[in-house]
Scaffold this motif. Structure first.
Motif, PDB file in Angstrom:
ATOM      1  N   PRO A   1       0.830  -1.213   0.000  1.00 31.04           N
ATOM      2  CA  PRO A   1       0.000   0.000   0.000  1.00 31.04           C
ATOM      3  C   PRO A   1       0.867   1.267   0.000  1.00 31.04           C
ATOM      4  O   PRO A   1       2.016   1.228   0.429  1.00 31.04           O
ATOM      5  CB  PRO A   1      -0.791  -0.110   1.316  1.00 31.04           C
ATOM      6  N   ALA A   2       0.303   2.370  -0.466  1.00 30.27           N
ATOM      7  CA  ALA A   2       1.042   3.642  -0.510  1.00 30.27           C
ATOM      8  C   ALA A   2       1.392   4.073   0.910  1.00 30.27           C
ATOM      9  O   ALA A   2       0.530   4.066   1.788  1.00 30.27           O
ATOM     10  CB  ALA A   2       0.201   4.712  -1.187  1.00 30.27           C
ATOM     11  N   PRO A   3       2.648   4.450   1.170  1.00 34.19           N
ATOM     12  CA  PRO A   3       3.005   4.932   2.504  1.00 34.19           C
ATOM     13  C   PRO A   3       2.382   6.296   2.786  1.00 34.19           C
ATOM     14  O   PRO A   3       2.041   7.042   1.859  1.00 34.19           O
ATOM     15  CB  PRO A   3       4.531   5.011   2.472  1.00 34.19           C
ATOM     16  N   ALA A   4       2.278   6.624   4.067  1.00 33.11           N
ATOM     17  CA  ALA A   4       1.627   7.870   4.484  1.00 33.11           C
ATOM     18  C   ALA A   4       2.267   9.093   3.831  1.00 33.11           C
ATOM     19  O   ALA A   4       1.569  10.034   3.458  1.00 33.11           O
ATOM     20  CB  ALA A   4       1.682   7.987   6.014  1.00 33.11           C
ATOM     21  N   GLU A   5       3.593   9.052   3.665  1.00 32.34           N
ATOM     22  CA  GLU A   5       4.285  10.230   3.121  1.00 32.34           C
ATOM     23  C   GLU A   5       3.794  10.562   1.715  1.00 32.34           C
ATOM     24  O   GLU A   5       3.632  11.731   1.373  1.00 32.34           O
ATOM     25  CB  GLU A   5       5.801   9.993   3.058  1.00 32.34           C
ATOM     26  N   VAL A   6       3.565   9.534   0.923  1.00 29.81           N
ATOM     27  CA  VAL A   6       3.134   9.766  -0.463  1.00 29.81           C
ATOM     28  C   VAL A   6       1.741  10.394  -0.475  1.00 29.81           C
ATOM     29  O   VAL A   6       1.480  11.368  -1.189  1.00 29.81           O
ATOM     30  CB  VAL A   6       3.148   8.437  -1.255  1.00 29.81           C
ATOM     31  N   LEU A   7       0.857   9.849   0.368  1.00 31.80           N
ATOM     32  CA  LEU A   7      -0.507  10.393   0.422  1.00 31.80           C
ATOM     33  C   LEU A   7      -0.489  11.822   0.959  1.00 31.80           C
ATOM     34  O   LEU A   7      -1.230  12.695   0.494  1.00 31.80           O
ATOM     35  CB  LEU A   7      -1.382   9.504   1.298  1.00 31.80           C
ATOM     36  N   GLU A   8       0.415  12.059   1.933  1.00 29.88           N
ATOM     37  CA  GLU A   8       0.498  13.390   2.520  1.00 29.88           C
ATOM     38  C   GLU A   8       0.988  14.410   1.496  1.00 29.88           C
ATOM     39  O   GLU A   8       0.524  15.538   1.463  1.00 29.88           O
ATOM     40  CB  GLU A   8       1.416  13.343   3.748  1.00 29.88           C
TER      41      GLU A   8
ATOM     42  N   CYS B   1       0.435   1.353  15.699  1.00 27.63           N
ATOM     43  CA  CYS B   1       1.344   1.617  14.582  1.00 27.63           C
ATOM     44  C   CYS B   1       2.626   0.800  14.760  1.00 27.63           C
ATOM     45  O   CYS B   1       3.359   1.012  15.720  1.00 27.63           O
ATOM     46  CB  CYS B   1       1.646   3.116  14.517  1.00 27.63           C
ATOM     47  N   PRO B   2       2.900  -0.154  13.857  1.00 28.20           N
ATOM     48  CA  PRO B   2       4.098  -0.996  14.008  1.00 28.20           C
ATOM     49  C   PRO B   2       5.395  -0.188  14.015  1.00 28.20           C
ATOM     50  O   PRO B   2       6.346  -0.559  14.693  1.00 28.20           O
ATOM     51  CB  PRO B   2       4.049  -1.918  12.792  1.00 28.20           C
ATOM     52  N   THR B   3       5.420   0.910  13.258  1.00 25.36           N
ATOM     53  CA  THR B   3       6.651   1.717  13.220  1.00 25.36           C
ATOM     54  C   THR B   3       6.869   2.424  14.554  1.00 25.36           C
ATOM     55  O   THR B   3       8.001   2.603  14.994  1.00 25.36           O
ATOM     56  CB  THR B   3       6.585   2.715  12.050  1.00 25.36           C
ATOM     57  N   CYS B   4       5.765   2.806  15.227  1.00 28.85           N
ATOM     58  CA  CYS B   4       5.894   3.381  16.576  1.00 28.85           C
ATOM     59  C   CYS B   4       6.473   2.333  17.520  1.00 28.85           C
ATOM     60  O   CYS B   4       7.348   2.621  18.330  1.00 28.85           O
ATOM     61  CB  CYS B   4       4.535   3.865  17.088  1.00 28.85           C
ATOM     62  N   HIS B   5       5.986   1.106  17.408  1.00 34.79           N
ATOM     63  CA  HIS B   5       6.479   0.024  18.278  1.00 34.79           C
ATOM     64  C   HIS B   5       7.963  -0.214  18.040  1.00 34.79           C
ATOM     65  O   HIS B   5       8.705  -0.543  18.950  1.00 34.79           O
ATOM     66  CB  HIS B   5       5.711  -1.270  18.017  1.00 34.79           C
TER      67      HIS B   5
ATOM     68  N   ALA C   1       2.660  11.974   9.872  1.00 31.44           N
ATOM     69  CA  ALA C   1       2.533  10.547  10.138  1.00 31.44           C
ATOM     70  C   ALA C   1       2.965  10.307  11.571  1.00 31.44           C
ATOM     71  O   ALA C   1       3.428  11.228  12.250  1.00 31.44           O
ATOM     72  CB  ALA C   1       3.417   9.763   9.176  1.00 31.44           C
ATOM     73  N   VAL C   2       2.799   9.086  12.037  1.00 29.12           N
ATOM     74  CA  VAL C   2       3.381   8.705  13.318  1.00 29.12           C
ATOM     75  C   VAL C   2       4.340   7.538  13.081  1.00 29.12           C
ATOM     76  O   VAL C   2       4.091   6.744  12.176  1.00 29.12           O
ATOM     77  CB  VAL C   2       2.306   8.311  14.353  1.00 29.12           C
ATOM     78  N   PRO C   3       5.422   7.416  13.844  1.00 25.03           N
ATOM     79  CA  PRO C   3       5.827   8.398  14.846  1.00 25.03           C
ATOM     80  C   PRO C   3       6.402   9.644  14.167  1.00 25.03           C
ATOM     81  O   PRO C   3       7.022   9.545  13.128  1.00 25.03           O
ATOM     82  CB  PRO C   3       6.936   7.674  15.607  1.00 25.03           C
TER      83      PRO C   3
ATOM     84  N   CYS D   1       2.752   5.405  10.056  1.00 28.25           N
ATOM     85  CA  CYS D   1       1.335   5.340   9.710  1.00 28.25           C
ATOM     86  C   CYS D   1       0.793   6.773   9.676  1.00 28.25           C
ATOM     87  O   CYS D   1       1.342   7.657  10.311  1.00 28.25           O
ATOM     88  CB  CYS D   1       0.568   4.548  10.762  1.00 28.25           C
ATOM     89  N   VAL D   2      -0.305   6.943   8.977  1.00 30.99           N
ATOM     90  CA  VAL D   2      -0.876   8.294   8.891  1.00 30.99           C
ATOM     91  C   VAL D   2      -1.323   8.758  10.280  1.00 30.99           C
ATOM     92  O   VAL D   2      -1.811   7.963  11.078  1.00 30.99           O
ATOM     93  CB  VAL D   2      -2.024   8.340   7.848  1.00 30.99           C
ATOM     94  N   SER D   3      -1.062  10.022  10.590  1.00 30.16           N
ATOM     95  CA  SER D   3      -1.421  10.558  11.907  1.00 30.16           C
ATOM     96  C   SER D   3      -2.937  10.505  12.099  1.00 30.16           C
ATOM     97  O   SER D   3      -3.699  10.700  11.149  1.00 30.16           O
ATOM     98  CB  SER D   3      -0.932  11.999  12.017  1.00 30.16           C
ATOM     99  N   ARG D   4      -3.343  10.230  13.343  1.00 34.51           N
ATOM    100  CA  ARG D   4      -4.763   9.993  13.622  1.00 34.51           C
ATOM    101  C   ARG D   4      -5.650  11.155  13.151  1.00 34.51           C
ATOM    102  O   ARG D   4      -6.755  10.947  12.663  1.00 34.51           O
ATOM    103  CB  ARG D   4      -4.926   9.770  15.138  1.00 34.51           C
ATOM    104  N   HIS D   5      -5.161  12.396  13.278  1.00 41.76           N
ATOM    105  CA  HIS D   5      -6.034  13.533  12.939  1.00 41.76           C
ATOM    106  C   HIS D   5      -6.244  13.659  11.431  1.00 41.76           C
ATOM    107  O   HIS D   5      -7.094  14.413  10.990  1.00 41.76           O
ATOM    108  CB  HIS D   5      -5.480  14.830  13.521  1.00 41.76           C
ATOM    109  N   LEU D   6      -5.446  12.922  10.650  1.00 41.57           N
ATOM    110  CA  LEU D   6      -5.627  12.978   9.187  1.00 41.57           C
ATOM    111  C   LEU D   6      -6.469  11.822   8.665  1.00 41.57           C
ATOM    112  O   LEU D   6      -6.749  11.735   7.477  1.00 41.57           O
ATOM    113  CB  LEU D   6      -4.264  12.985   8.497  1.00 41.57           C
ATOM    114  N   GLU D   7      -6.815  10.899   9.566  1.00 45.31           N
ATOM    115  CA  GLU D   7      -7.662   9.766   9.153  1.00 45.31           C
ATOM    116  C   GLU D   7      -9.102  10.247   9.122  1.00 45.31           C
ATOM    117  O   GLU D   7      -9.920   9.894   9.960  1.00 45.31           O
ATOM    118  CB  GLU D   7      -7.539   8.614  10.154  1.00 45.31           C
TER     119      GLU D   7
END
Lengths: 95, 532
Positions: free
Chosen positions: A72-79, B41-45, B104-106, B161-167
């Motif tokens: 899936p597209a990473p967050a940075e790309v969507l941002e 978020c796995p990357t936060c972990h 994004a987070v983190p 992962c995308v930050s919660r406020h942008l979901e």
């Protein structure tokens, strides 16, 4: 006696999303084109970009590319697309 | 997102113990590091243990503060589980998140003593974590510590992962966390069939692939559950692409349907963890138009304990253990992951392995160390290995007296994996039959030198690239040119390790096999091995 089965299917609860409002026209809009990085994607999107500009008179076209088509597209790309204030995004694959 | 040189917004939030923490007051004139994170978020972990280390080393000279975008209960669970060793604030309502506006987070914001942002870091990045540590150390007047070592088993960087406020959902709503790392889910629901219903027909309609399944009755699922100490509601993994929760109970129900013996639960739990390992990328494997299906390779004493076949007919219908474990995995991928053919699974031709694709290595008839030992496991350990593979392609060679001749026959087959002119992308599992293995070993080959021979002798002649139309020709600049038997060729594989060797099959018959891969490496699928 009735047979009682354990449901083997996915029962994970999910929040309901809401689809973005649909555009009434493409004219004057900013359109994002997301290339999923398959070979040939650029050829297809170049043609699409030309059509959007010439036939549909969009204000501008923003191009972004996923690092790999297998994920899936990473967050940075969507941002990046979000930050360019796109009105719509067309995700396109090719081979 | 606020940027470098911006003033950090002032805020006050609750700590988990109910006390308040306010900026700039509680930073007390020292630098502060804010870490925005989500609990699922796995990357936060991945990031937080490094921040723990940093927090312990610089606690005198900087405030290290986590800002959770999730609720108190989920945050508390994560704080205990990881653990998190620095103060954590609850950004209820996401007001502070909106003020900092991380993408994004983190996301890490390093604020200097004057309250200005001096560094930001999005996602996980070892080098940047070290640079943040270095900046704090320099401000505090001490030697910069090494926080994130290279080669410590974790990747150098990973996207977040995308930050919660942008979901964004509807106006003014934020998404609930999916609970991807929550440990428990609800019990599976019970389906009551009335007396007139045929349970086999019902199950075949409601939740099988096209083959019939054993109805997962309460009694059968209970027998399966009796073989594990785990709670039935414990979530082992979320199965992509739909991320359905694979609870112990759901795994057991699918295992019953596949015809597994209850003892198979001890293999299924690590197998489901392995298949959801991000390196394996089951998301892509499930959705691709390619042939790929997860091939399960079983090693170690488990083979005998549960009756896995490793000799004749190893790829087919020879043992309940092989056939049912492979089938249980497939049913779980379909029923919990959503990879239904023609819906999510869009494979052009498919793969017979999508009914079941499970073999064991014939360690007893192999002259070499088995796969798991080669990968660093003790011979007494048992493992399951997953490879995203095509169907096996046969290599018959009956007349070779020399080990080199057998290996060259295999190399010729390896050269066509994926498609003949595409080099430096695909990998392959080479399944060598015991008779071939004997011939090769008699010539003095170890497993490593046999692999090196295959690597050095597998190539595609340059003359095949005279026609510049078609797959593989566009990447030639990245290929390595070598001479194979005097013929200028491009090397087929990136590294010797792209070729995985196992010994399997019956002791009569000079038939080996090559199994081609799907897309590989960090952009595709990497082979994973888990202990059982």
């Amino acid at each position: 006696m009735p047979t009682i089965l354990i449901n083997p299917l996915d029962e994970t609860p999910r929040a309901q999303g809401v689809a973005a409002p649909r555009l009434k026209t493409l004219e004057g809009k900013v359109v994002g084109l997301l290339d999923i990085s398959k070979p040939g994607g650029g050829v297809f999107l170049d043609h699409l970009e030309r059509l959007l500009r010439e036939r549909y008179r969009v204000a501008s076209v923003v191009r972004e590319t996923k690092p790999t088509f297998t994920k899936p597209a990473p967050a940075e790309v969507l941002e990046k697309l979000r930050r360019r204030n796109v009105d719509a995004v067309i995700e396109a694959l090719a081979d | 997102m606020i940027e470098i040189d911006d003033g950090a917004p002032y805020f006050s939030l609750s700590l988990l113990d109910g006390a308040h923490w306010s900026f700039p007051e509680d930073a007390a004139g020292k630098p502060a590091l804010f870490i925005f994170f989500e609990t699922d978020c796995p990357t936060c972990h991945l990031t937080i243990p490094y921040i723990n280390r940093l927090a312990q080393l610089v606690s005198e000279s900087a405030s290290i503060v986590g800002i959770s975008q999730d609720g108190e209960e989920q945050t508390l669970t994560l704080v205990k589980r990881l653990p998190i060793l620095f103060p954590v604030l609850l950004d209820t309502g996401l007001g502070v998140t909106r003020a900092f506006d991380p993408v994004a987070v983190p996301t890490l914001f390093l604020v200097n003593a004057a309250g200005r942002i001096i560094r930001t870091q999005i996602g996980f990045n070892k080098q940047e974590i070290n640079e943040i540590a270095s900046a704090i150390a320099t401000a505090g007047g001490f030697e910069p510590p090494m926080i994130a070592e290279p080669f410590d088993g974790n990747p150098d960087r990973r996207v977040g992962c995308v930050s919660r406020h942008l979901e964004l959902l509807g106006e003014g709503e934020e998404a609930e966390p999916l609970g991807l790392y929550s440990k428990r889910a609800a019990h599976a629901s019970r389906l009551v069939l009335d007396d007139s219903a045929d349970a086999y027909e019902y199950c075949a309609q409601a939740f099988a692939d096209p083959l019939p399944v054993v109805p997962p009755t309460v009694e059968r699922v209970d027998r399966m559950l009796s073989q594990t100490e785990l709670d039935p509601t414990e979530i082992i993994a979320h199965i992509p692409p739909n991320y359905g929760a694979a609870t112990v109970e759901k795994i057991a129900a699918n295992a019953v349907m596949a015809g597994c013996a209850p003892e198979m639960m001890r293999v299924l739990i690590p197998l489901i963890r392995a298949v959801c390992d991000e390196r394996f990328n089951i998301h892509g494997i499930q959705a691709t138009t390619h042939f790929a299906a997860p091939l399960v390779i079983v090693n170690g004493p488990l083979r005998h304990e549960l009756g896995f076949a490793s000799r004749g007919n190893v790829f087919s219908n020879v043992a309940r253990a092989n056939s049912t474990l492979g089938r249980a995995l497939q049913l779980i991928l379909i029923n919990l992951g959503g990879a239904r053919p023609a819906e999510i699974d869009m494979s052009a031709l498919g793969n017979p392995g999508k009914f079941s694709y499970c073999i064991a290595e014939n360690e007893e008839d192999s002259p070499w160390e088995p796969l798991h030992v080669e990968l660093g496991f003790a011979p007494s350990r048992s493992t399951v290995t997953l490879f995203a593979g095509e169907a096996p392609s046969g290599v018959s060679e009956h007349n070779a007296r020399l080990g080199e001749t057998v290996l060259k026959a295999i190399a010729a087959s390896l050269a066509t994996v994926w498609s003949y002119r595409l080099c430096a992308m695909a990998e392959a599992v080479v399944v060598i039959c015991p008779e071939h293995a004997k011939t090769i070993a008699r010539a003095g080959f170890t497993k490593q030198s046999a692999r090196a021979f295959l690597f050095d002798n597998t190539g595609v002649p340059l003359k095949a690239y005279q026609n510049t139309d078609g797959e593989g020709v566009q990447f030639v600049r990245a290929y390595e040119e070598v001479l194979i038997g005097g013929e200028p060729c491009y090397r087929k594989f990136r590294t010797p390790e792209s070729i995985k060797i196992i010994v399997a099959g019956g002791t009569a018959g000079k038939f080996s096999a090559v199994i081609g891969s799907w897309s590989t490496g960090s952009r595709g699928s990497q082979m994973v091995t888990y202990p059982v």
